[in-house]
Design an enzyme around this catalytic site. Structure first.
Site, PDB file in Angstrom:
ATOM      1  CG  ASP A  84      -2.015   0.958   1.200  1.00  0.00           C
ATOM      2  OD1 ASP A  84      -2.540   1.193   0.100  1.00  0.00           O
ATOM      3  OD2 ASP A  84      -2.390   1.482   2.266  1.00  0.00           O
ATOM      4  CG  HIS A  85      -0.551   4.935   0.768  1.00  0.00           C
ATOM      5  ND1 HIS A  85      -0.984   6.021   0.055  1.00  0.00           N
ATOM      6  CD2 HIS A  85      -1.591   4.562   1.555  1.00  0.00           C
ATOM      7  CE1 HIS A  85      -2.239   6.303   0.391  1.00  0.00           C
ATOM      8  NE2 HIS A  85      -2.630   5.422   1.293  1.00  0.00           N
ATOM      9  CG  HIS A 178      -4.542   8.765   4.718  1.00  0.00           C
ATOM     10  ND1 HIS A 178      -4.089   9.220   3.516  1.00  0.00           N
ATOM     11  CD2 HIS A 178      -4.875   7.470   4.503  1.00  0.00           C
ATOM     12  CE1 HIS A 178      -4.152   8.259   2.608  1.00  0.00           C
ATOM     13  NE2 HIS A 178      -4.627   7.182   3.184  1.00  0.00           N
ATOM     14  N   GLY A 207      -8.413   6.304   4.048  1.00  0.00           N
ATOM     15  CA  GLY A 207      -8.739   7.089   5.238  1.00  0.00           C
ATOM     16  C   GLY A 207     -10.103   6.739   5.794  1.00  0.00           C
ATOM     17  CG  ASN A 228      -7.257   1.035   1.310  1.00  0.00           C
ATOM     18  OD1 ASN A 228      -7.876   0.126   0.773  1.00  0.00           O
ATOM     19  ND2 ASN A 228      -6.101   1.466   0.873  1.00  0.00           N
ATOM     20  CB  VAL A 229      -9.803  -0.025   7.685  1.00  0.00           C
ATOM     21  CG1 VAL A 229      -9.850   0.179   9.202  1.00  0.00           C
ATOM     22  CG2 VAL A 229     -11.170   0.227   7.064  1.00  0.00           C
ATOM     23  CB  THR A 231      -6.159   5.432  11.994  1.00  0.00           C
ATOM     24  OG1 THR A 231      -5.215   5.915  11.035  1.00  0.00           O
ATOM     25  CG2 THR A 231      -6.005   6.192  13.288  1.00  0.00           C
TER      26      THR A 231
END
Ligand code: G3H
Ligand code: ZN
Length: 276
Positions: A84-85, A178, A207, A228-229, A231
């Site tokens: 990811d990222h 995010h 986010g 996308n999860v 935090t």
């Protein structure tokens, strides 16, 4: 169960008018908890390792990828592993041979032309190896990418970006941000609907920790296919660690990591049941 490909889980979710949830892995305990939560709920899931998480593991992808793909193979539900990222082409290239079947290439902080060029190269590289590639379109000239508060993806520009790059999915800016630790993000559902009508590829919401449960459900109805999860898992994890350490002078890390892992698994089971 054999490792499942991300593209297969995303396509399956899209065909069923639902979404697949992709959870960020930092430690082995995160991955164990995400698989446990998915198994409790009986739902497929994506385990994703970010470039930041690789940096935390001393810049090495192979050890954490080996652990995560091994857990995915032992899972009782379909599990895919995603990078990811990714901003570094070198890290993208390091997925070869790891069992990771997809990546999100993040050139969203570049200006539009440079984002198209870098993303198109990443797509060519990935597709030549049978890998699925997600990308992100930031605000033109934006410094913080597509998920800075207030940034929105323009449907016409996004359609042009998808055609020019050949990406398999697009992360869109529709009101989430995010790393929120409260769930107060306000999504633009009309924009999600317009993006779904305009784009030929699945839409990805980043986010998502900051989005309330009911709005995640509405976002899926409007057209989001991958959620996308990250935090919110760490809120659960660290909250459990903090409570254990406050309650007793423990030394053995298993005393606080076990409840942290259980707390993350409960959060995962709740989210996948709510969303899909
Ligand atoms: O790519 C990862 C996600 O966008 C995670 O975002 O930590 O705000 O849930 P979050
Ligand atoms: Zn993200």
């Amino acid at each position: 169960m054999p490792l499942t490909a991300t593209g297969q889980l995303v396509d399956g979710a899209r065909a069923a008018d639902t979404a697949i949830v992709a959870f960020n892995v930092i430690t082995l305990e995160h991955a164990e908890a995400i698989v446990a939560g998915a198994e409790q709920a009986g739902r497929a899931v994506i385990l994703q390792i970010s470039e930041n998480a690789v940096r935390f593991h001393h810049g090495r992808l192979a050890p954490i990828a080996a652990a995560v793909t091994a857990l995915a193979e032992l899972a009782a539900v379909p599990v895919a592993v995603h990078l990811d990222h990714v901003q570094s082409p070198e890290l993208l290239h390091a997925v070869e041979g790891t069992g990771i079947s997809s990546a999100m290439f993040d050139a969203s902080t570049l200006d539009y032309a440079d984002n198209v060029s870098a993303t198109a190269q990443a797509v060519d590289w990935a597709h030549a190896r049978g890998l699925w590639l997600e990308a992100e379109l930031g605000e033109v000239g934006g410094k913080d990418g597509a998920h800075a508060p207030g940034v929105r993806t323009d449907p016409a520009e996004a359609a042009e970006f998808v055609a020019a790059t050949g990406v398999d999915a697009l992360a869109v800016a529709v009101g989430s941000s995010h790393a929120m630790t409260d769930r107060t993000a306000a999504l633009d559902f009309a924009l999600i609907g317009r993006l779904r009508e305009t784009l030929p590829v699945p839409l990805v919401l980043h986010g998502s920790s900051g989005v309330p449960d009911d709005d995640l459900v509405r976002a899926v109805r409007a057209g989001i296919v991958k959620i996308n999860v990250g935090t919110i898992l760490n809120v659960a994890f660290t909250g459990a660690v903090r409570a254990e350490l406050a309650a007793a002078p423990v030394v053995d890390p298993r005393k606080y990591l076990a409840p942290a892992r259980d707390a993350v698994a409960r959060t995962v089971a709740h989210l996948v049941t709510t969303i899909s």
